[in-house]
Design an enzyme around this catalytic site. Structure first.
Site, PDB file in Angstrom:
ATOM      1  N   LYS A  49     -36.597   2.288  31.454  1.00 27.17           N
ATOM      2  CA  LYS A  49     -37.037   1.678  30.196  1.00 27.17           C
ATOM      3  C   LYS A  49     -38.475   2.114  29.885  1.00 27.17           C
ATOM      4  CE  LYS A  49     -38.606  -2.445  32.689  1.00 27.17           C
ATOM      5  NZ  LYS A  49     -38.285  -3.842  33.039  1.00 27.17           N
ATOM      6  N   ARG A 143     -36.558 -16.938  31.147  1.00 28.54           N
ATOM      7  CA  ARG A 143     -36.850 -15.827  30.255  1.00 28.54           C
ATOM      8  C   ARG A 143     -35.504 -15.301  29.780  1.00 28.54           C
ATOM      9  NH1 ARG A 143     -39.675 -10.262  32.387  1.00 28.54           N
ATOM     10  NH2 ARG A 143     -37.517  -9.956  32.959  1.00 28.54           N
ATOM     11  N   TYR A 271     -71.093   2.234  21.766  1.00 27.30           N
ATOM     12  CA  TYR A 271     -71.031   1.057  20.886  1.00 27.30           C
ATOM     13  C   TYR A 271     -71.693  -0.161  21.516  1.00 27.30           C
ATOM     14  CZ  TYR A 271     -67.812   3.415  17.736  1.00 27.30           C
ATOM     15  OH  TYR A 271     -67.241   4.280  16.848  1.00 27.30           O
ATOM     16  N   MET A 319     -62.331   4.729  21.161  1.00 19.97           N
ATOM     17  CA  MET A 319     -60.920   5.033  20.923  1.00 19.97           C
ATOM     18  C   MET A 319     -60.535   6.424  21.446  1.00 19.97           C
ATOM     19  SD  MET A 319     -58.791   5.114  17.351  1.00 19.97           S
ATOM     20  CE  MET A 319     -59.178   3.416  16.943  1.00 19.97           C
TER      21      MET A 319
HETATM   22  C1  LIG Z   1     -38.000  -3.845  34.388  1.00 17.30           C
HETATM   23  C2  LIG Z   1     -36.858  -4.497  35.069  1.00 17.30           C
HETATM   24  C3  LIG Z   1     -36.451  -4.042  36.324  1.00 17.30           C
HETATM   25  C4  LIG Z   1     -37.230  -3.025  37.111  1.00 17.30           C
HETATM   26  O1  LIG Z   1     -38.358  -3.702  37.597  1.00 17.30           O
HETATM   27  P1  LIG Z   1     -39.393  -2.986  38.597  1.00 17.30           P
HETATM   28  O2  LIG Z   1     -40.173  -4.100  39.172  1.00 17.30           O
HETATM   29  O3  LIG Z   1     -40.210  -2.097  37.730  1.00 17.30           O
HETATM   30  O4  LIG Z   1     -38.608  -2.244  39.586  1.00 17.30           O
HETATM   31  C5  LIG Z   1     -35.315  -4.612  36.873  1.00 17.30           C
HETATM   32  N1  LIG Z   1     -34.641  -5.569  36.230  1.00 17.30           N
HETATM   33  C6  LIG Z   1     -35.008  -6.056  35.026  1.00 17.30           C
HETATM   34  C7  LIG Z   1     -34.204  -7.118  34.382  1.00 17.30           C
HETATM   35  C8  LIG Z   1     -36.147  -5.544  34.414  1.00 17.30           C
HETATM   36  O5  LIG Z   1     -36.542  -6.007  33.228  1.00 17.30           O
END
Ligand SMILES: *Cc1c(COP(=O)(O)O)cnc(C)c1O
Length: 385
Positions: A49, A143, A271, A319
């Site tokens: 992801k 969550r 800055y 930036m």
């Molecule tokens: C991002 C995520 C993972 C991977 O997590 P890491 O700690 O980066 O290995 C696994 N399961 C879910 C549901 C996640 O959101």
């Protein structure tokens, strides 16, 4: 106040030419995957992801599957489709979608879908074709995932949809809130809840073959949480949330010094004039800033490496640029500043930067900007066995 003329000689060709460069070393990813596979008897899902934690989703996915990861994981359907478009054929799970996501496309492209609620189940059941789903139980984060109180109902409904030939329940998933703290009581509680969730699903008539709970931290420290599959993201790219394991960092960020100038004591820099030279000093201008993902709030603690030495920043990160205090080193424009790397040669690491910025390395790698030129070091063919 007299400021000597700034040297503006062009960068030397053997340096970085066009500016800042982010090097992605896929051999580090391959190494980490092999190490992780030795740590578990479960299958390995490579979580790519957020563009593969900023390392390039397709590159990381190809590297990880070639090194033995049998699954890929992402949040959205469109990330999953991008992996299919790139020719990746292993099972891909997408676990975070609004109820009106394009589940037809997901099913057509053979993307497994997590089911975190009744509404999602209903929407996925209406998709064209047979959806492969993973029921997602909230194992203690409040969550994503179904609340335990609604789990029995979800399992019953999923069983009905499976019996009608609308879905196939392939897996059950959960996620741990405190896995980076091995021994935290929430971990055992989450695991027990997950086991209850699996037993409940089986009691409802389902036969989920793939039970998955652990992410990177639990994969590295808690074998009892591995079940059939571990979902690993951070550890693939060398981030160990538990600090227990020698993983390899895959990223190096370097830039050429654009200009140097010698300034007298008391010269304010940047800055807000937040920093002043304590003595006569040489300042180097570096063309990377918070627009590229450098955390602005780290400036008064951060270090970079120039000519093998750690050097402090002079003034706030802007930036597009920051200034480094080079002391009395006769550094020339075009010489290289290493912002972070694996740390082998004493350069700062991502975890150093995370500490200076009061955050975690995950946030830094996923925040690196598209303006950085990328150079990808591929894994040599035949070196993956
Ligand atoms: C991002 C995520 C993972 C991977 O997590 P890491 O700690 O980066 O290995 C696994 N399961 C879910 C549901 C996640 O959101």
């Amino acid at each position: 106040m007299k400021h000597p003329a700034t040297a503006l000689a062009p960068a030397r060709p053997e340096a970085l030419g066009e500016g800042a460069r982010l090097t992605v070393d896929l051999t580090a990813v391959a190494h980490n995957v092999r190490l992780l596979r030795r740590r578990t008897e479960a299958g390995l899902m490579a979580v790519v992801k957020a563009d593969g934690f900023g390392h390039g989703a397709v590159d990381v996915a190809r590297t990880a599957t070639a090194a033995g990861a049998g699954w890929l994981g992402v949040t959205s359907v469109h990330e999953a489709v991008a992996l299919r478009d790139a020719g990746l054929r292993v099972p891909v799970l997408s676990w975070l979608n609004p109820v009106d996501a394009d589940f037809d496309t997901a099913v057509r492209r053979s993307v497994d879908l997590a089911v975190p609620s009744r509404d999602h189940l209903d929407a996925i059941t209406r998709a064209d074709g047979l959806a492969r789903v993973h029921l997602h139980l909230d194992t203690g984060m409040a969550r994503d995932g179904t609340e335990p109180g609604a789990w029995v109902d979800l399992c019953r409904q999923a069983y009905a949809a499976e019996r009608d030939g609308r879905i196939r329940v392939v897996g059950v998933m959960g996620h741990l809130a405190c896995a980076e703290m091995p021994g935290h009581p929430a971990n055992a509680a989450g695991r027990r809840l997950f086991e209850w969730g699996v037993a409940t699903a089986r009691g409802a008539g389902l036969r989920p073959a793939v039970r998955h709970l652990a992410a990177s931290a639990a994969t590295l420290t808690e074998p009892r949480s591995h079940f059939d599959l571990v979902r690993v993201g951070a550890a693939l790219v060398g981030i160990d949330p538990t600090g227990t394991t020698a993983l390899r960092t895959a990223l190096r960020l370097a830039a050429p010094i654009v200009a140097v100038r010698r300034v007298p004591a008391g010269t304010p820099v940047g800055y807000g004039h937040a920093w002043r030279a304590a003595s006569t000093s040489t300042l180097g201008l570096v063309p990377i800033g918070y627009g590229d993902g450098l955390p602005r709030n780290a400036w008064d603690r951060a270090e970079v490496q120039v000519r093998g030495r750690r050097r402090r920043l002079a003034g706030r990160i802007s930036m597009d640029q920051f200034v480094v205090d080079l002391g009395d080193d006769p550094v020339r424009p075009g010489e290289t500043v290493t912002v972070f790397g694996p740390g082998d040669a004493g350069e700062p690491t991502l975890s150093d930067w995370a500490g200076w910025a009061d955050t975690i390395a995950h946030e830094l790698v996923t925040g690196l900007g598209p303006r950085l030129r990328r150079e990808v070091l591929a894994v040599a063919k035949g070196s993956l066995t």
